[in-house]
Write a protein that holds these residues in place. Structure first.
Motif, PDB file in Angstrom:
ATOM      1  N   TRP A   1       0.830  -1.209   0.000  1.00  0.00           N
ATOM      2  CA  TRP A   1       0.000   0.000   0.000  1.00  0.00           C
ATOM      3  C   TRP A   1       0.863   1.257   0.000  1.00  0.00           C
ATOM      4  O   TRP A   1       0.588   2.218  -0.731  1.00  0.00           O
ATOM      5  N   GLU A   2       1.934   1.258   0.800  1.00  0.00           N
ATOM      6  CA  GLU A   2       2.831   2.417   0.850  1.00  0.00           C
ATOM      7  C   GLU A   2       3.537   2.631  -0.487  1.00  0.00           C
ATOM      8  O   GLU A   2       3.693   3.767  -0.944  1.00  0.00           O
ATOM      9  N   VAL A   3       3.973   1.548  -1.117  1.00  0.00           N
ATOM     10  CA  VAL A   3       4.635   1.663  -2.422  1.00  0.00           C
ATOM     11  C   VAL A   3       3.657   2.184  -3.473  1.00  0.00           C
ATOM     12  O   VAL A   3       4.002   3.031  -4.303  1.00  0.00           O
ATOM     13  N   GLN A   4       2.421   1.695  -3.432  1.00  0.00           N
ATOM     14  CA  GLN A   4       1.412   2.165  -4.379  1.00  0.00           C
ATOM     15  C   GLN A   4       1.156   3.660  -4.202  1.00  0.00           C
ATOM     16  O   GLN A   4       1.017   4.398  -5.193  1.00  0.00           O
ATOM     17  N   LYS A   5       1.088   4.109  -2.970  1.00  0.00           N
ATOM     18  CA  LYS A   5       0.868   5.534  -2.722  1.00  0.00           C
ATOM     19  C   LYS A   5       2.044   6.355  -3.232  1.00  0.00           C
ATOM     20  O   LYS A   5       1.865   7.417  -3.832  1.00  0.00           O
ATOM     21  N   ASP A   6       3.255   5.872  -3.017  1.00  0.00           N
ATOM     22  CA  ASP A   6       4.448   6.602  -3.456  1.00  0.00           C
ATOM     23  C   ASP A   6       4.525   6.707  -4.976  1.00  0.00           C
ATOM     24  O   ASP A   6       4.928   7.744  -5.516  1.00  0.00           O
ATOM     25  N   GLN A   7       4.135   5.620  -5.685  1.00  0.00           N
ATOM     26  CA  GLN A   7       4.219   5.680  -7.140  1.00  0.00           C
ATOM     27  C   GLN A   7       2.969   6.306  -7.762  1.00  0.00           C
ATOM     28  O   GLN A   7       2.942   6.577  -8.956  1.00  0.00           O
ATOM     29  N   GLY A   8       1.939   6.504  -6.927  1.00  0.00           N
ATOM     30  CA  GLY A   8       0.749   7.203  -7.397  1.00  0.00           C
ATOM     31  C   GLY A   8      -0.168   6.395  -8.265  1.00  0.00           C
ATOM     32  O   GLY A   8      -1.062   6.937  -8.930  1.00  0.00           O
ATOM     33  N   THR A   9      -0.008   5.075  -8.268  1.00  0.00           N
ATOM     34  CA  THR A   9      -0.856   4.203  -9.076  1.00  0.00           C
ATOM     35  C   THR A   9      -0.776   2.779  -8.533  1.00  0.00           C
ATOM     36  O   THR A   9       0.199   2.422  -7.868  1.00  0.00           O
ATOM     37  N   GLY A  10      -1.795   1.996  -8.843  1.00  0.00           N
ATOM     38  CA  GLY A  10      -1.774   0.585  -8.472  1.00  0.00           C
ATOM     39  C   GLY A  10      -1.155  -0.286  -9.552  1.00  0.00           C
ATOM     40  O   GLY A  10      -1.199  -1.515  -9.457  1.00  0.00           O
ATOM     41  N   LEU A  11      -0.568   0.343 -10.567  1.00  0.00           N
ATOM     42  CA  LEU A  11       0.000  -0.397 -11.688  1.00  0.00           C
ATOM     43  C   LEU A  11       1.131  -1.313 -11.247  1.00  0.00           C
ATOM     44  O   LEU A  11       1.989  -0.943 -10.449  1.00  0.00           O
ATOM     45  N   CYS A  12       1.128  -2.533 -11.794  1.00  0.00           N
ATOM     46  CA  CYS A  12       2.207  -3.493 -11.583  1.00  0.00           C
ATOM     47  C   CYS A  12       2.733  -3.878 -12.965  1.00  0.00           C
ATOM     48  O   CYS A  12       1.973  -4.314 -13.835  1.00  0.00           O
ATOM     49  N   VAL A  13       4.029  -3.711 -13.199  1.00  0.00           N
ATOM     50  CA  VAL A  13       4.628  -3.995 -14.507  1.00  0.00           C
ATOM     51  C   VAL A  13       5.074  -5.455 -14.569  1.00  0.00           C
ATOM     52  O   VAL A  13       5.838  -5.922 -13.719  1.00  0.00           O
ATOM     53  N   GLY A  14       4.584  -6.187 -15.569  1.00  0.00           N
ATOM     54  CA  GLY A  14       4.980  -7.574 -15.760  1.00  0.00           C
ATOM     55  C   GLY A  14       6.273  -7.676 -16.548  1.00  0.00           C
ATOM     56  O   GLY A  14       6.474  -6.933 -17.518  1.00  0.00           O
ATOM     57  N   LEU A  15       7.151  -8.576 -16.115  1.00  0.00           N
ATOM     58  CA  LEU A  15       8.447  -8.773 -16.764  1.00  0.00           C
ATOM     59  C   LEU A  15       8.521 -10.213 -17.260  1.00  0.00           C
ATOM     60  O   LEU A  15       9.163 -11.070 -16.659  1.00  0.00           O
ATOM     61  N   ASP A  16       7.842 -10.466 -18.365  1.00  0.00           N
ATOM     62  CA  ASP A  16       7.666 -11.837 -18.861  1.00  0.00           C
ATOM     63  C   ASP A  16       8.305 -11.994 -20.237  1.00  0.00           C
ATOM     64  O   ASP A  16       7.823 -11.399 -21.216  1.00  0.00           O
ATOM     65  N   PRO A  17       9.375 -12.772 -20.348  1.00  0.00           N
ATOM     66  CA  PRO A  17      10.045 -12.960 -21.647  1.00  0.00           C
ATOM     67  C   PRO A  17       9.273 -13.885 -22.583  1.00  0.00           C
ATOM     68  O   PRO A  17       9.565 -15.071 -22.699  1.00  0.00           O
ATOM     69  N   HIS A  18       8.287 -13.335 -23.247  1.00  0.00           N
ATOM     70  CA  HIS A  18       7.526 -14.107 -24.229  1.00  0.00           C
ATOM     71  C   HIS A  18       8.442 -14.577 -25.357  1.00  0.00           C
ATOM     72  O   HIS A  18       9.389 -13.881 -25.735  1.00  0.00           O
ATOM     73  N   TYR A  19       8.120 -15.742 -25.893  1.00  0.00           N
ATOM     74  CA  TYR A  19       8.894 -16.289 -27.004  1.00  0.00           C
ATOM     75  C   TYR A  19       7.933 -16.912 -27.998  1.00  0.00           C
ATOM     76  O   TYR A  19       7.326 -17.941 -27.736  1.00  0.00           O
ATOM     77  N   ASP A  20       7.745 -16.257 -29.131  1.00  0.00           N
ATOM     78  CA  ASP A  20       6.849 -16.762 -30.174  1.00  0.00           C
ATOM     79  C   ASP A  20       7.313 -16.198 -31.516  1.00  0.00           C
ATOM     80  O   ASP A  20       6.872 -15.128 -31.944  1.00  0.00           O
ATOM     81  N   PRO A  21       8.235 -16.902 -32.177  1.00  0.00           N
ATOM     82  CA  PRO A  21       8.769 -16.407 -33.456  1.00  0.00           C
ATOM     83  C   PRO A  21       7.694 -16.083 -34.479  1.00  0.00           C
ATOM     84  O   PRO A  21       7.857 -15.180 -35.304  1.00  0.00           O
ATOM     85  N   LYS A  22       6.550 -16.818 -34.452  1.00  0.00           N
ATOM     86  CA  LYS A  22       5.479 -16.558 -35.398  1.00  0.00           C
ATOM     87  C   LYS A  22       4.893 -15.162 -35.220  1.00  0.00           C
ATOM     88  O   LYS A  22       4.341 -14.578 -36.157  1.00  0.00           O
TER      89      LYS A  22
END
Length: 325
Positions: free
Chosen positions: A13-34
């Motif tokens: 909750w404190e981190v969300q208040k500090d960044q001013g949003t509830g956004l969470c950034v996903g760090l997912d290495p997708h792999y799909d050559p197509k």
């Protein structure tokens, strides 16, 4: 938990208040050559230092090479790590301090999964070198009996560099991890030492995938006729529990609503809540319209809300989850 230590819920909750949003950034290495998400995309970001690093690792993987199962080259592996380092830096420069790593995408890179996961985590810990608060989520969806669940918590929720087990140390430093409690309370109890040290668990309760509704939205009742063992009896679903949830939501509960109730009760029973906020969160998908039952059962519970983007989730679906100050 010491009096001056915030639990995972309040820390988030404190981190969300500090960044001013509830956004969470996903760090997912997708792999799909197509879809154009293949080696060529990632390789252009590879640094010489990382390429040399993975080159040395590849040289010692003699058994995998002999079996012909190493389809990766050092530039590709280096490019993935460097690409996400840039994503982390860009998000950090724009004030984002909440990140989630989906383990499945890293496990795709076996036998380098742990190394690559640790490298991305280390990037974020380095960005927070001045001990700036941020919140790091491991999306692993682990859920098993106590003996198996303990190593999961130990691996992912041990502090970075802290003693995790004999001759081992924490490699990732996650603040919370997703778990599935369809195996029962046994999934959560092994995490108590970690929850009392400021870590958290995120319970998959009502998922965003279409087929989740089959069981999660089924109306349930107590079954007093089923024969249980002595070890199972304390966990019998009783009429008292069903009645308690029914009073709260003014109708018979579904399976996921009973899970919400049990999650809140677990947090209260073990004294994990602070100012009504607990370190056990709930996954509530954005693909189905919510009603007010979540807030009736978990007034100050924290929800992780997946399903936006490709799955078609909408913000209007989850507005009933909003807590008004």
């Amino acid at each position: 938990m010491t009096q001056d230590m915030l639990n995972a819920g309040l820390r988030l909750w404190e981190v969300q208040k500090d960044q001013g949003t509830g956004l969470c950034v996903g760090l997912d290495p997708h792999y799909d050559p197509k879809e154009g998400i293949g080696p060529e995309l990632y390789q252009q970001f590879a640094s010489p230092a990382y390429t040399e690093y993975f080159g040395r690792l590849l040289k010692v993987m003699r058994w995998w090479r002999q079996m012909g199962v190493l389809g990766f080259n050092s530039v590709f592996l280096a490019g993935v790590c460097c690409y996400f380092a840039k994503v982390c830096q860009a998000a950090w420069q724009n004030g984002i301090r909440i990140f989630k790593l989906q383990c499945a995408f890293y496990e795709d890179f076996q036998p380098f999964a742990g190394v690559m996961l640790a490298e991305v985590c280390q990037t974020l810990h380095t960005l927070a070198k001045d001990r700036e608060e941020f919140f790091l989520i491991c999306d692993a969806k682990r859920g098993d009996i106590t003996e198996t669940q303990i190593p999961y918590y130990r691996a992912y929720l041990s502090d970075l560099g802290a003693d995790a087990f004999p001759k081992g140390c924490g490699q990732f430093g996650f603040d919370a991890m997703t778990v599935t409690t369809w195996m029962g309370e046994d999934v959560l109890t092994p995490g108590l030492p970690f929850f009392r040290r400021g870590k958290g668990a995120i319970v998959v309760t009502r998922s965003s995938n279409p087929s989740g509704t089959t069981l999660q939205d089924a109306v349930v009742r107590a079954n007093s006729s089923i024969e249980l063992t002595g070890k199972q009896e304390p966990f019998r679903l009783t009429k008292d529990v069903i009645d308690a949830v029914t009073v709260l939501i003014e109708r018979p509960p579904t399976a996921h609503e009973v899970m919400l109730y049990q999650t809140e009760r677990f947090s209260e029973m073990y004294g994990l809540n602070q100012h009504g906020v607990g370190p056990i969160f709930s996954v509530i998908g954005a693909t189905v319209m919510m009603d007010k039952t979540f807030r009736k059962i978990r007034p100050n519970g924290i929800a992780l809300i997946p399903g936006f983007g490709a799955q078609g989730g909408e913000f209007k679906n989850v507005m009933p989850l909003v807590v008004k100050e």
